[in-house]
Design a protein around this motif. Structure first.
Motif, PDB file in Angstrom:
ATOM      1  N   MET A   1       0.863  -1.179   0.000  1.00 46.34           N
ATOM      2  CA  MET A   1       0.000   0.000   0.000  1.00 46.34           C
ATOM      3  C   MET A   1       0.900   1.228   0.000  1.00 46.34           C
ATOM      4  SD  MET A   1      -1.450   0.327   3.850  1.00 46.34           S
ATOM      5  CE  MET A   1      -0.441   1.070   5.134  1.00 46.34           C
ATOM      6  N   CYS A   2       0.321   2.370  -0.330  1.00 44.02           N
ATOM      7  CA  CYS A   2       1.079   3.615  -0.330  1.00 44.02           C
ATOM      8  C   CYS A   2       1.087   4.186   1.087  1.00 44.02           C
ATOM      9  CB  CYS A   2       0.446   4.611  -1.302  1.00 44.02           C
ATOM     10  SG  CYS A   2       1.307   6.196  -1.352  1.00 44.02           S
ATOM     11  N   CYS A   3       2.258   4.514   1.571  1.00 40.70           N
ATOM     12  CA  CYS A   3       2.433   5.061   2.920  1.00 40.70           C
ATOM     13  C   CYS A   3       1.879   6.490   3.028  1.00 40.70           C
ATOM     14  CB  CYS A   3       3.912   5.042   3.292  1.00 40.70           C
ATOM     15  SG  CYS A   3       4.240   5.512   4.986  1.00 40.70           S
ATOM     16  N   VAL A   4       1.647   7.154   1.904  1.00 37.53           N
ATOM     17  CA  VAL A   4       1.152   8.525   1.915  1.00 37.53           C
ATOM     18  C   VAL A   4      -0.376   8.553   1.965  1.00 37.53           C
ATOM     19  CG1 VAL A   4       1.088  10.710   0.625  1.00 37.53           C
ATOM     20  CG2 VAL A   4       3.180   9.337   0.675  1.00 37.53           C
ATOM     21  N   CYS A   5      -1.041   7.777   1.087  1.00 39.97           N
ATOM     22  CA  CYS A   5      -2.507   7.831   0.977  1.00 39.97           C
ATOM     23  C   CYS A   5      -3.209   6.564   1.465  1.00 39.97           C
ATOM     24  CB  CYS A   5      -2.911   8.125  -0.460  1.00 39.97           C
ATOM     25  SG  CYS A   5      -2.396   6.844  -1.635  1.00 39.97           S
ATOM     26  N   PHE A   6      -2.447   5.516   1.787  1.00 41.57           N
ATOM     27  CA  PHE A   6      -2.967   4.263   2.343  1.00 41.57           C
ATOM     28  C   PHE A   6      -3.856   3.476   1.384  1.00 41.57           C
ATOM     29  CE2 PHE A   6      -2.568   7.257   6.011  1.00 41.57           C
ATOM     30  CZ  PHE A   6      -1.349   6.772   6.451  1.00 41.57           C
ATOM     31  N   THR A   7      -3.688   3.684   0.074  1.00 38.25           N
ATOM     32  CA  THR A   7      -4.416   2.870  -0.894  1.00 38.25           C
ATOM     33  C   THR A   7      -3.512   1.738  -1.366  1.00 38.25           C
ATOM     34  OG1 THR A   7      -3.738   4.280  -2.732  1.00 38.25           O
ATOM     35  CG2 THR A   7      -5.867   4.768  -1.731  1.00 38.25           C
TER      36      THR A   7
ATOM     37  N   SER B   1      -9.995   9.324 -11.610  1.00 44.05           N
ATOM     38  CA  SER B   1     -10.183  10.443 -12.534  1.00 44.05           C
ATOM     39  C   SER B   1      -9.184  11.576 -12.306  1.00 44.05           C
ATOM     40  CB  SER B   1     -11.609  10.972 -12.444  1.00 44.05           C
ATOM     41  OG  SER B   1     -11.904  11.366 -11.126  1.00 44.05           O
ATOM     42  N   GLU B   2      -8.942  11.956 -11.065  1.00 45.18           N
ATOM     43  CA  GLU B   2      -7.977  13.029 -10.820  1.00 45.18           C
ATOM     44  C   GLU B   2      -6.594  12.433 -10.620  1.00 45.18           C
ATOM     45  OE1 GLU B   2     -10.082  11.810  -7.170  1.00 45.18           O
ATOM     46  OE2 GLU B   2     -10.865  12.776  -8.923  1.00 45.18           O
ATOM     47  N   PRO B   3      -5.558  13.140 -11.048  1.00 41.30           N
ATOM     48  CA  PRO B   3      -4.201  12.596 -10.890  1.00 41.30           C
ATOM     49  C   PRO B   3      -3.802  12.539  -9.414  1.00 41.30           C
ATOM     50  CG  PRO B   3      -4.145  14.789 -11.868  1.00 41.30           C
ATOM     51  CD  PRO B   3      -5.591  14.416 -11.723  1.00 41.30           C
ATOM     52  N   TRP B   4      -2.939  11.613  -9.104  1.00 42.49           N
ATOM     53  CA  TRP B   4      -2.418  11.504  -7.748  1.00 42.49           C
ATOM     54  C   TRP B   4      -1.459  12.660  -7.513  1.00 42.49           C
ATOM     55  CZ3 TRP B   4      -4.421   7.953  -4.483  1.00 42.49           C
ATOM     56  CH2 TRP B   4      -5.178   6.927  -5.058  1.00 42.49           C
ATOM     57  N   ASP B   5      -1.450  13.205  -6.301  1.00 43.54           N
ATOM     58  CA  ASP B   5      -0.597  14.347  -5.994  1.00 43.54           C
ATOM     59  C   ASP B   5       0.759  13.938  -5.416  1.00 43.54           C
ATOM     60  OD1 ASP B   5      -1.346  13.470  -3.508  1.00 43.54           O
ATOM     61  OD2 ASP B   5      -2.198  15.376  -2.830  1.00 43.54           O
ATOM     62  N   HIS B   6       1.078  12.645  -5.510  1.00 48.42           N
ATOM     63  CA  HIS B   6       2.346  12.147  -4.981  1.00 48.42           C
ATOM     64  C   HIS B   6       2.722  10.855  -5.700  1.00 48.42           C
ATOM     65  CE1 HIS B   6      -0.791  10.013  -2.736  1.00 48.42           C
ATOM     66  NE2 HIS B   6       0.089   9.029  -2.626  1.00 48.42           N
ATOM     67  N   GLN B   7       3.970  10.497  -5.596  1.00 47.45           N
ATOM     68  CA  GLN B   7       4.457   9.231  -6.144  1.00 47.45           C
ATOM     69  C   GLN B   7       4.171   8.119  -5.145  1.00 47.45           C
ATOM     70  OE1 GLN B   7       5.843   8.680  -9.240  1.00 47.45           O
ATOM     71  NE2 GLN B   7       5.128  10.783  -9.519  1.00 47.45           N
ATOM     72  N   PRO B   8       3.974   6.884  -5.608  1.00 42.74           N
ATOM     73  CA  PRO B   8       3.744   5.780  -4.675  1.00 42.74           C
ATOM     74  C   PRO B   8       4.919   5.609  -3.711  1.00 42.74           C
ATOM     75  CG  PRO B   8       3.371   5.091  -6.943  1.00 42.74           C
ATOM     76  CD  PRO B   8       3.972   6.456  -6.997  1.00 42.74           C
ATOM     77  N   ASP B   9       4.598   5.365  -2.458  1.00 44.12           N
ATOM     78  CA  ASP B   9       5.606   5.087  -1.429  1.00 44.12           C
ATOM     79  C   ASP B   9       5.234   3.729  -0.829  1.00 44.12           C
ATOM     80  OD1 ASP B   9       7.510   5.070   0.530  1.00 44.12           O
ATOM     81  OD2 ASP B   9       6.746   6.819   1.604  1.00 44.12           O
ATOM     82  N   PRO B  10       5.692   2.627  -1.452  1.00 41.03           N
ATOM     83  CA  PRO B  10       5.229   1.290  -1.061  1.00 41.03           C
ATOM     84  C   PRO B  10       5.712   0.855   0.322  1.00 41.03           C
ATOM     85  CG  PRO B  10       6.400   1.237  -3.177  1.00 41.03           C
ATOM     86  CD  PRO B  10       6.605   2.590  -2.588  1.00 41.03           C
TER      87      PRO B  10
ATOM     88  N   ARG C   1      -4.051   0.410   8.263  1.00 40.63           N
ATOM     89  CA  ARG C   1      -4.344   1.752   7.741  1.00 40.63           C
ATOM     90  C   ARG C   1      -4.883   1.724   6.312  1.00 40.63           C
ATOM     91  NH1 ARG C   1       1.293   4.390   8.151  1.00 40.63           N
ATOM     92  NH2 ARG C   1       1.768   2.306   7.370  1.00 40.63           N
ATOM     93  N   LEU C   2      -4.863   0.583   5.660  1.00 39.16           N
ATOM     94  CA  LEU C   2      -5.297   0.462   4.266  1.00 39.16           C
ATOM     95  C   LEU C   2      -6.715   1.001   4.077  1.00 39.16           C
ATOM     96  CD1 LEU C   2      -4.721  -0.711   1.399  1.00 39.16           C
ATOM     97  CD2 LEU C   2      -5.867  -2.774   2.197  1.00 39.16           C
ATOM     98  N   ILE C   3      -6.885   1.857   3.076  1.00 36.30           N
ATOM     99  CA  ILE C   3      -8.205   2.350   2.677  1.00 36.30           C
ATOM    100  C   ILE C   3      -8.609   1.566   1.440  1.00 36.30           C
ATOM    101  CG2 ILE C   3      -9.533   4.328   1.859  1.00 36.30           C
ATOM    102  CD1 ILE C   3      -7.488   6.096   3.391  1.00 36.30           C
ATOM    103  N   PRO C   4      -9.571   0.662   1.578  1.00 34.84           N
ATOM    104  CA  PRO C   4      -9.902  -0.220   0.452  1.00 34.84           C
ATOM    105  C   PRO C   4     -10.612   0.495  -0.696  1.00 34.84           C
ATOM    106  CG  PRO C   4     -11.264  -0.741   2.365  1.00 34.84           C
ATOM    107  CD  PRO C   4     -10.343   0.365   2.769  1.00 34.84           C
ATOM    108  N   ILE C   5     -10.247   0.110  -1.895  1.00 34.65           N
ATOM    109  CA  ILE C   5     -10.887   0.551  -3.131  1.00 34.65           C
ATOM    110  C   ILE C   5     -11.244  -0.710  -3.899  1.00 34.65           C
ATOM    111  CG2 ILE C   5     -10.514   1.734  -5.340  1.00 34.65           C
ATOM    112  CD1 ILE C   5      -8.623   3.626  -3.908  1.00 34.65           C
ATOM    113  N   CYS C   6     -12.432  -0.741  -4.472  1.00 40.95           N
ATOM    114  CA  CYS C   6     -12.867  -1.911  -5.237  1.00 40.95           C
ATOM    115  C   CYS C   6     -11.949  -2.104  -6.441  1.00 40.95           C
ATOM    116  CB  CYS C   6     -14.314  -1.739  -5.680  1.00 40.95           C
ATOM    117  SG  CYS C   6     -14.945  -3.141  -6.623  1.00 40.95           S
ATOM    118  N   ASP C   7     -11.389  -3.300  -6.565  1.00 44.98           N
ATOM    119  CA  ASP C   7     -10.494  -3.612  -7.683  1.00 44.98           C
ATOM    120  C   ASP C   7     -11.241  -3.791  -9.001  1.00 44.98           C
ATOM    121  OD1 ASP C   7      -8.049  -3.636  -6.234  1.00 44.98           O
ATOM    122  OD2 ASP C   7      -8.511  -5.637  -5.476  1.00 44.98           O
ATOM    123  N   LEU C   8     -12.566  -3.927  -8.949  1.00 47.30           N
ATOM    124  CA  LEU C   8     -13.336  -4.195 -10.156  1.00 47.30           C
ATOM    125  C   LEU C   8     -14.008  -2.960 -10.738  1.00 47.30           C
ATOM    126  CD1 LEU C   8     -13.066  -7.217 -10.734  1.00 47.30           C
ATOM    127  CD2 LEU C   8     -13.295  -6.932  -8.290  1.00 47.30           C
TER     128      LEU C   8
END
Length: 153
Positions: free
Chosen positions: A7-13, A34-43, A49-56
């Motif tokens: 997951m990303c340490c910045v946004c928890f996705t 739809s909107e661009p991410w405001d940061h690079q992934p920080d794995p 802390r994970l904020i779930p998003i539907c993978d489908l």
């Protein structure tokens, strides 16, 4: 070689692993929105802390987890990238209904309807075509719902 889920340490996705076939370099990318991410992934390893998003359907709220018997790998074409989608999938409650029924077309209808960016008719048709291949691979990997029973807590 399977990449560990992160997951990303910045946004928890949850992040999507990507392998560049030309260089062999492994990296992680944010899921589409739809909107661009405001940061690079920080794995970092996935934790509470994970904020779930539907993978489908790419909507917030991955309330149900499915495990596929085979890992789903997406070939992103001539650019030489492979995206390792793993074998654990987060689904919102609406998509989970269609997955349980193995209803590819209803799952596609939902994903196109709620896609997080406005599309014209040709854009929706192209999205549906791309998602159909993606969802078909998901169903071919035999997804099984994981129990959410937590006992007597």
């Amino acid at each position: 070689m399977l990449m560990p889920e992160r997951m990303c340490c910045v946004c928890f996705t949850s992040l999507n692993p990507r392998l560049d076939l030309n260089t062999g370099a492994m990296s992680y990318i944010h899921p589409h929105r739809s909107e661009p991410w405001d940061h690079q992934p920080d794995p970092v390893p996935i934790d509470e802390r994970l904020i779930p998003i539907c993978d489908l359907c790419a909507q917030p709220g991955g309330a149900v987890t499915f495990h596929t018997r085979r890992t789903v790998v997406i070939d992103e074409g001539p650019g030489g990238d492979l995206r390792d989608m793993g074998d654990y999938w987060s689904a919102c409650t609406r998509c989970a209904v269609h997955i349980r029924k193995r209803s590819l077309h209803l799952l596609l209808n939902r994903a196109v309807l709620v896609w997080p960016e406005p599309l014209n008719r040709p854009g929706r048709e192209n999205l549906r075509r791309n998602l159909k291949a993606f969802h078909f691979k998901f169903f071919a990997a035999d997804p099984q719902e994981l129990s959410t029973d937590k006992g007597n807590d």
